[in-house]
Structures are given as structure tokens and as C-alpha cells.
Design a protein around this motif. Structure first.
Motif, short mmCIF file in Angstrom:
data_model
loop_
_atom_site.label_atom_id
_atom_site.label_comp_id
_atom_site.label_asym_id
_atom_site.label_seq_id
_atom_site.Cartn_x
_atom_site.Cartn_y
_atom_site.Cartn_z
N TYR A 1 1.14 -1.31 0.27
CA TYR A 1 0.30 -0.08 0.17
C TYR A 1 1.07 1.34 0.25
CZ TYR A 1 -4.13 -3.40 1.24
OH TYR A 1 -4.97 -4.06 1.39
N ASN A 2 0.09 2.15 -0.60
CA ASN A 2 0.98 3.93 -0.29
C ASN A 2 0.11 4.69 0.05
OD1 ASN A 2 2.69 2.19 -2.88
ND2 ASN A 2 3.88 3.54 -1.68
N LEU A 3 0.38 5.82 1.07
CA LEU A 3 -1.30 5.98 1.54
C LEU A 3 -0.09 7.74 1.47
CD1 LEU A 3 -1.09 5.99 4.05
CD2 LEU A 3 -2.45 3.99 3.66
N LYS A 4 -0.75 8.76 2.20
CA LYS A 4 -0.63 10.11 3.26
C LYS A 4 -1.24 9.78 3.81
CE LYS A 4 0.88 11.99 -1.55
NZ LYS A 4 0.91 13.42 -2.77
N SER A 5 -1.24 10.57 5.33
CA SER A 5 -1.52 11.03 5.74
C SER A 5 -0.45 12.34 6.80
CB SER A 5 -1.92 9.66 6.97
OG SER A 5 -2.44 9.94 7.85
N LYS A 6 -1.91 12.73 7.84
CA LYS A 6 -0.82 13.87 8.06
C LYS A 6 -0.66 12.85 10.33
CE LYS A 6 -1.15 18.20 6.78
NZ LYS A 6 -1.35 19.40 6.92
N THR A 7 -1.36 12.07 10.06
CA THR A 7 -1.48 10.72 11.39
C THR A 7 0.06 10.51 11.24
OG1 THR A 7 -3.84 10.55 11.31
CG2 THR A 7 -2.08 9.06 12.58
N ASN A 8 0.97 10.19 12.78
CA ASN A 8 2.25 10.26 13.01
C ASN A 8 2.17 8.86 13.86
OD1 ASN A 8 5.02 10.10 13.29
ND2 ASN A 8 4.93 11.57 14.09
N TYR A 9 2.00 7.74 12.49
CA TYR A 9 2.66 6.71 13.48
C TYR A 9 4.52 5.76 12.87
CZ TYR A 9 -2.14 5.48 13.35
OH TYR A 9 -3.21 5.80 13.40
N ALA A 10 5.19 5.64 13.64
CA ALA A 10 6.31 5.31 13.57
C ALA A 10 6.84 4.01 12.26
CB ALA A 10 7.23 5.03 14.76
N ILE A 11 7.72 4.19 12.24
CA ILE A 11 8.14 2.86 11.29
C ILE A 11 8.38 1.87 11.98
CG2 ILE A 11 10.78 2.81 12.42
CD1 ILE A 11 9.95 2.97 8.52
N GLY A 12 7.51 0.58 10.74
CA GLY A 12 7.54 -0.78 11.75
C GLY A 12 6.27 -1.20 12.67
N ASP A 13 5.74 0.19 12.56
CA ASP A 13 4.25 0.00 13.22
C ASP A 13 3.09 -0.94 12.67
OD1 ASP A 13 4.98 1.04 15.39
OD2 ASP A 13 3.34 3.03 14.63
N LEU A 14 2.61 -1.75 13.41
CA LEU A 14 1.14 -2.38 13.03
C LEU A 14 0.03 -1.20 12.32
CD1 LEU A 14 1.57 -5.88 14.14
CD2 LEU A 14 2.93 -4.99 11.77
N VAL A 15 -0.50 -0.85 11.45
CA VAL A 15 -2.06 -0.58 11.43
C VAL A 15 -2.70 -1.54 10.73
CG1 VAL A 15 -2.53 1.94 10.31
CG2 VAL A 15 -0.25 1.24 10.76
N ILE A 16 -4.40 -1.31 10.27
CA ILE A 16 -5.47 -1.67 10.02
C ILE A 16 -5.43 -0.40 9.56
CG2 ILE A 16 -7.58 -2.42 10.09
CD1 ILE A 16 -7.48 -3.48 13.00
N ILE A 17 -5.52 -1.13 7.73
CA ILE A 17 -6.05 -0.51 6.89
C ILE A 17 -7.95 -0.95 6.22
CG2 ILE A 17 -5.49 0.73 4.42
CD1 ILE A 17 -3.14 -0.44 5.20
N SER A 18 -8.67 -0.05 6.24
CA SER A 18 -9.48 -0.34 5.96
C SER A 18 -10.15 0.92 5.03
CB SER A 18 -10.03 -0.94 7.44
OG SER A 18 -11.39 -0.91 6.99
N GLU A 19 -10.60 1.05 3.78
CA GLU A 19 -11.27 2.00 3.03
C GLU A 19 -12.61 1.34 2.46
OE1 GLU A 19 -11.64 5.45 1.36
OE2 GLU A 19 -10.43 5.19 3.09
N TYR A 20 -13.45 1.59 2.23
CA TYR A 20 -14.74 1.39 0.87
C TYR A 20 -14.14 0.98 -0.56
CZ TYR A 20 -19.20 0.65 -1.14
OH TYR A 20 -20.01 1.14 -1.69
N GLY A 21 -14.10 -0.46 -0.62
CA GLY A 21 -13.59 -0.28 -1.43
C GLY A 21 -12.87 -1.71 -1.88
N LEU A 22 -11.69 -1.08 -1.17
CA LEU A 22 -10.44 -1.35 -1.09
C LEU A 22 -10.46 -2.71 -0.13
CD1 LEU A 22 -8.30 0.88 -0.98
CD2 LEU A 22 -8.77 -0.36 -2.48
#
Length: 585
Positions: free
Chosen positions: A375-396
Motif C-alpha cells: 500500500y501507498n498512502l498519505k496522511s498527517k497521522t504520525n505512526y512510527a516505522i515498523g508499526d502495525l496498522v489496520i488499513i480499512s477503506e471502502y472498496g479496498l
């Protein structure tokens, strides 16, 4: 927020002026489970003394860091490549900082030999040997049976291979600290999320074909031997002598000043030897000039020092007190498909047990099973390198992913993320659709045409507006000894024609009564193409202005004003000027 750039040319940190408009920090966790380099780029405002110091960098590694107040945003070393430009005036210089990983890429200077030693001890010894003292590593609770690092290897390659085989990858964080990351996470639990509420622009999802459906890890058992001969020269053996070698005057054994004696044993390939000793029977003129262990061989130099007489060697053995040899080869196999179309085979260097070989095979199989989604995305939410994140987006759909790269553009606060899947992808649920035909009554068609015409006119007006470039968000000016540094904070991205590609800039020294461009033309149209500009003083006109109330005939800085207009790619200017009414001193 106060930003500063510090450089250590000697023993002390010194502050220098830079810009944040082009300051970009890039952190990378790994590249296909191999270490990758972090970096930071920015520009230094014109400073002749500083630029001369940069030109003078030779072999020294120069540290630099970027701070926000007292917090380190990035710490690294200056890459020794610069481009100095001068148009009418000296321009800012682009600088790149790189993580300390390049220090690890030098060759090992003294061999390392360990048996039954903790992984922590080995890693710390390697880091300390090459001057890396800032590290944060966990307690691995792993004992390495055999470890040998030779002069032909680099610290970087040895550390990368050693950690990889035991399930880790190393990286340097933004503060220049050596860290390790387990690429097989203990838990996939996370509350961090990217979704439609905290992403900017698009989310890009890439699905690749699954790779490495079969993982084969080859590893060897080892056998311990002690006090054995690891090399024996049997050249011309006769009359009870193990060898019978005649050297003419001033000649070297083997015809070379130096040569290698390769260790071997009938029990198997020698992978470790220590406590070596040379046992030699020789004549009085034969001298051993060099005997050094180099990995699993010895470097020798043996010479007949006589200028008149031949001399002989009757025995040349090398013994070792501790030896480990490879015995049976074993394989650990993990296969995700009955008919795999792709396989990866690894022969381990530091693993000699089934437990760790099986673990490595499972780690790699798990990784290749899930990393097919990126995945590639842009955000102003600051997560650290190596963090696990749930990606949840309508249609994806949704997936748990790991942040493997992030690029921070400090001026906008936008962070560009790259992530790889670490769990099963959950597809989006398709809604059951039905087709409904809506017929329009004939008597309403005229009204409909009028509505469409009105919409078209509105859209045409919007399109015209979208061809006008947006002026910058802000403009700053700061005075230095030789001139005034102008910093432009561009507008947020709009349409292509709303984006500025250059700026028309003018200066007034009489509080805004008259305006001149950078070429000194009254109401001139000269432009600049960068988001920063150094307006150098013309001493014959500007003199040496003080902050206010100059006794000399030239205007004080308090009378200076600047204004700017954005210009887009087709030459259209913004309709209004953006003004700055004061200069920081």
C-alpha cells in the motif's frame, strides 16, 4: 516551532541557517528483508564560510542533525556531494544526510571467533569494533554455536546475515540509533488504523503474485574435534620425513613471498579453528617470516635466508586446539502449495540446529504469503516505522499491514507511507445491485435542458477559476550580513494550473511607494523558480542598512517591503500580490 540545523565540523555542534520548505526525512525499515538507508535532505542558506567548510570535507565523516526545539528530527552524516550555484547571487546548497549504516560497510579489521556465545555479545562486539556506540537491541536469548567473521567480510554483511537467519533485520532510526526489528511479529494486535478519515488523496493498493511458495533451509550439524592437524605438507615425502622440500638460496617456499595454507580434515569441512600452532622441522637457514591465522586458513611466509646454500624443510604441520567441522546436511522445508511454482533455497551460515532452521523456514514462508499486498498512502497521522496498522477503506477491503517506509515533508506535515501486508486480506463485500429505469415525463424536458445549461455555465466558471495560480500561504524575510533571505511557503496542492511553477518577486525600500524586481527594473516582471531566494545587497545602492534609523544615506531595513505573485505553467499570474511588511533582523 523553532527548527535548527547543527553541524559538527570539529568537537562542538554549530548552528547554521537552513530552510524547511524542502526538508524531507525518509525512514526505511527494510528492503526485501535487507537493511536499507534512512536519509534527510534540506538546503543551507548562502554562507560563504560554511560553503568553504563543505568544500573542504575530505575523508572525515561529518555529523549533522535537524532539530525541532530540542527534539532530534534526524541525525546522520553529510553525504560529500554538493552543487554550488550562483546566478546573480549565491544560491542555497542542497545537503543530504545519511544514516550511519555506511560506517558498517567497511571491511572487518580484526577477526572474530566465538563458540557457544550469546547473539547479544556478538552483535555488540561487532558494533563497538566499527565505532557504533548508540544502539538499542533486545535480549535475544539466543546462543550461536559457531561464529567466524573474517577480514574479507564487512561488518554490514555479517550483521545483516546473522540477524536475518535468526529472524531480524537491523536499521538506523531517525536519531541515528542502531535498532533491530523482528520481521515475524509476535502479535498482530493493533489499534492503529488508516481509513477514509485520516488519509489524504488516494490510497494505492497493489496485489502481486505470491512468491516463494516453497522455502528450503539447508543447515549442517557440527562435530567438535580437538588438538588435531589441520594442514600437513607432504611434498616429496620420503625416508620417514613427512615432506622433503629443498629451497635454493634466497627463495621462498611455494615460490611466493606469502601464501595460504588451507585447513582441512577427513571428518569434514572445517568451519572453525582456534589455537593454531606451526610445527616445522627445518634447516638453520630456513626462517618463518609470517604465520597468521586468516579465517580457516593460515598466511605464511617461509624463506631460505642463505645467500650461498640450499636448505631443507622436512616437516610442515599446522595444528589447532579447537576445531568444528560440518557433518550431516539437513533441510527444513515449508511448502504452501502442493505444486509450488517458485522456491527459495537458503544455506545457513550461523544456524546449526533444527529448531532455528525450522523457525527461519516458517518466518520466510509467512512473510512471502502476506507481503503480496502493498500500500501507498498519505496522511498527517504520525505512526512510527515498523508499526502495525489496520488499513480499512471502502472498496479496498481491510488488512493489517506494517509500515516499511515513511517520508515526512516537514513544511506541510504530510507523511507518505509505504506498507506491506502481514495478515490475510479481507475483501470488500459487494452490494447486491439492481437496475432501475427512471423515465422522464415529456412535459419536464424543457426544464431539464434549462437546468443542464445552468450547470454547464457554473462548471465553466469553476474551470476558469481553476486556471488561476494560487498565491503562497505565507512569505518570510530575514536579514543577514550580505542580503535578505526570502522563504516562500507554497499553497496546498490544487489543480495543475493552480500550482505555481515560479514566482514574480519585487522589493521596495521606501515602505511600498516604488517596487523593483530582482534585476533592478521598476515594476519589472523577473521571476524566481525556487521556494527560497537570497536577495543580495548591492552595496552601491543598498549600502549597509541597519535595522532602523540609518545615519547613512541608504534606507534602513524598517523601510523594506517585499511582494510576490504566483505564476503557473502557462504563464498566468495570480491576480493579487502577497505582501510582507517587515524584515526579521
Amino acid at each position: 516551532m523553532a527548527y535548527s540545523i547543527q553541524i559538527k565540523f570539529g568537537t562542538e555542534w554549530q548552528n547554521y541557517e537552513g530552510t524547511i520548505s524542502d526538508l524531507v526525512i525518509t525512514e526505511v525499515l527494510h528492503n526485501n528483508l535487507k537493511p536499507a538507508d534512512a536519509s534527510c535532505t534540506f538546503s543551507l542558506v548562502p554562507n560563504i564560510a560554511l560553503f568553504n567548510l563543505l568544500r573542504g570535507i575530505d575523508t572525515a565523516n561529518i555529523q549533522a542533525r535537524v532539530l525541532q526545539n530540542s527534539t532530534i528530527l534526524f541525525s546522520g552524516y553529510i553525504r560529500k556531494t554538493f552543487e554550488f550555484k550562483k546566478t546573480q547571487r549565491l544560491q542555497p546548497v542542497k545537503v543530504e544526510l545519511v544514516s550511519p549504516s555506511f560506517i558498517l560497510k567497511k571491511k572487518i579489521t580484526s577477526e572474530f571467533r566465538y563458540t557457544n556465545t550469546s547473539l547479544n555479545t556478538i552483535i555488540i562486539a561487532l558494533l563497538n569494533a566499527c565505532g557504533i556506540t548508540n544502539y538499542d537491541i533486545p535480549d535475544f536469548n539466543i546462543t550461536v554455536p559457531v561464529f567466524l567473521a573474517t577480514l574479507e567480510e564487512s561488518y554490514h554483511d555479517v550483521l545483516a546475515t546473522l540477524l536475518f537467519e535468526y529472524g531480524y533485520v537491523f536499521y538506523f532510526n531517525n536519531e541515528g540509533q542502531f535498532k533491530v526489528y523482528r520481521y515475524y511479529p509476535d502479535s498482530l494486535s493493533t489499534i492503529k488504523e488508516f481509513n477514509g478519515t485520516n488519509c489524504i488523496d488516494e490510497i494505492s493498493q497493489t496485489k502481486k503474485e505470491e512468491q516463494k511458495e516453497k522455502i528450503i533451509v539447508k543447515w549442517y550439524e557440527i562435530k567438535d574435534l580437538s588438538n588435531i592437524i589441520v594442514f600437513s605438507d607432504t611434498t616429496n615425502a620420503k625416508d620417514g620425513y613427512k615432506c622433503y622440500i629443498t629451497l635454493p638460496p634466497q627463495q621462498y617456499l611455494g615460490g611466493k613471498e606469502e601464501w595460504f595454507a588451507e585447513f582441512n580434515h577427513e571428518e569434514g569441512e572445517i568451519i572453525f579453528a582456534s589455537g593454531i600452532n606451526l610445527s616445522i622441522d627445518k634447516g638453520q637457514y630456513i626462517q618463518v617470516l609470517k604465520f597468521e591465522q586468516r579465517g580457516n586458513r593460515a598466511l605464511l611466509s617461509i624463506k631460505n635466508t642463505s645467500t650461498l646454500y640450499d636448505d631443507r624443510i622436512l616437516k610442515l604441520d599446522i595444528t589447532a586446539s579447537t576445531v568444528k567441522v560440518k557433518k550431516n546436511i539437513n533441510t527444513s522445508i515449508v511448502q504452501r502449495s502442493a505444486t509450488p511454482n517458485d522456491a527459495e533455497e537458503i544455506e545457513t551460515k550461523y544456524i546449526f540446529s533444527k529448531t532455528y532452521a525450522d523457525a527461519l523456514a516458517n518466518y520466510l514462508s509467512w512473510y512471502h504469503k502476506y507481503c503480496d499486498y502493498t500500500y501507498n498512502l498519505k496522511s498527517k497521522t504520525n505512526y512510527a516505522i515498523g508499526d502495525l496498522v489496520i488499513i480499512s477503506e471502502y472498496g479496498l477491503g481491510s488488512i493489517t499491514a506494517r509500515i516499511t517506509k515513511r517520508t515526512i515533508k516537514l513544511q506541510t506535515g504530510v507523511i507518505e507511507y509505504e506498507l506491506e501486508g502481514v495478515s490475510e486480506y479481507t475483501p470488500v463485500t459487494a452490494d447486491g445491485g439492481s437496475y432501475i429505469e427512471n423515465r422522464i415525463p415529456a412535459q419536464t424536458l424543457d426544464n431539464l435542458y434549462n437546468q443542464i445549461d445552468g450547470i454547464n455555465q457554473t462548471l465553466a466558471g469553476q474551470n476558469r477559476d481553476q486556471t488561476i495560480p494560487l498565491n503562497p500561504l505565507a512569505l518570510e524575510a530575514k536579514a543577514y550580513i550580505d542580503g535578505i533571505y526570502i522563504r516562500i511557503i507554497p499553497a496546498d496542492s490544487g489543480t495543475l494550473l493552480q500550482q505555481a511553477v515560479k514566482y514574480r518577486i519585487q522589493r521596495s525600500t521606501d515602505e511600498g511607494s516604488t517596487w523593483y524586481d530582482i534585476n533592478g527594473v521598476l515594476n519589472g516582471s523577473a521571476t524566481i523558480e525556487n521556494s527560497q531566494y537570497f536577495w543580495q545587497f548591492n552595496r552601491s545602492v543598498d549600502g549597509y542598512p541597519e535595522a532602523s534609523g540609518n545615519p547613512e544615506p541608504w534606507p534602513p531595513l524598517s523601510s523594506y517591503r517585499f511582494r510576490i505573485k504566483a505564476v503557473n505553467s502557462i504563464g498566468t499570474e495570480a491576480p493579487d500580490w502577497l505582501y510582507i511588511s517587515s524584515v526579521d533582523t
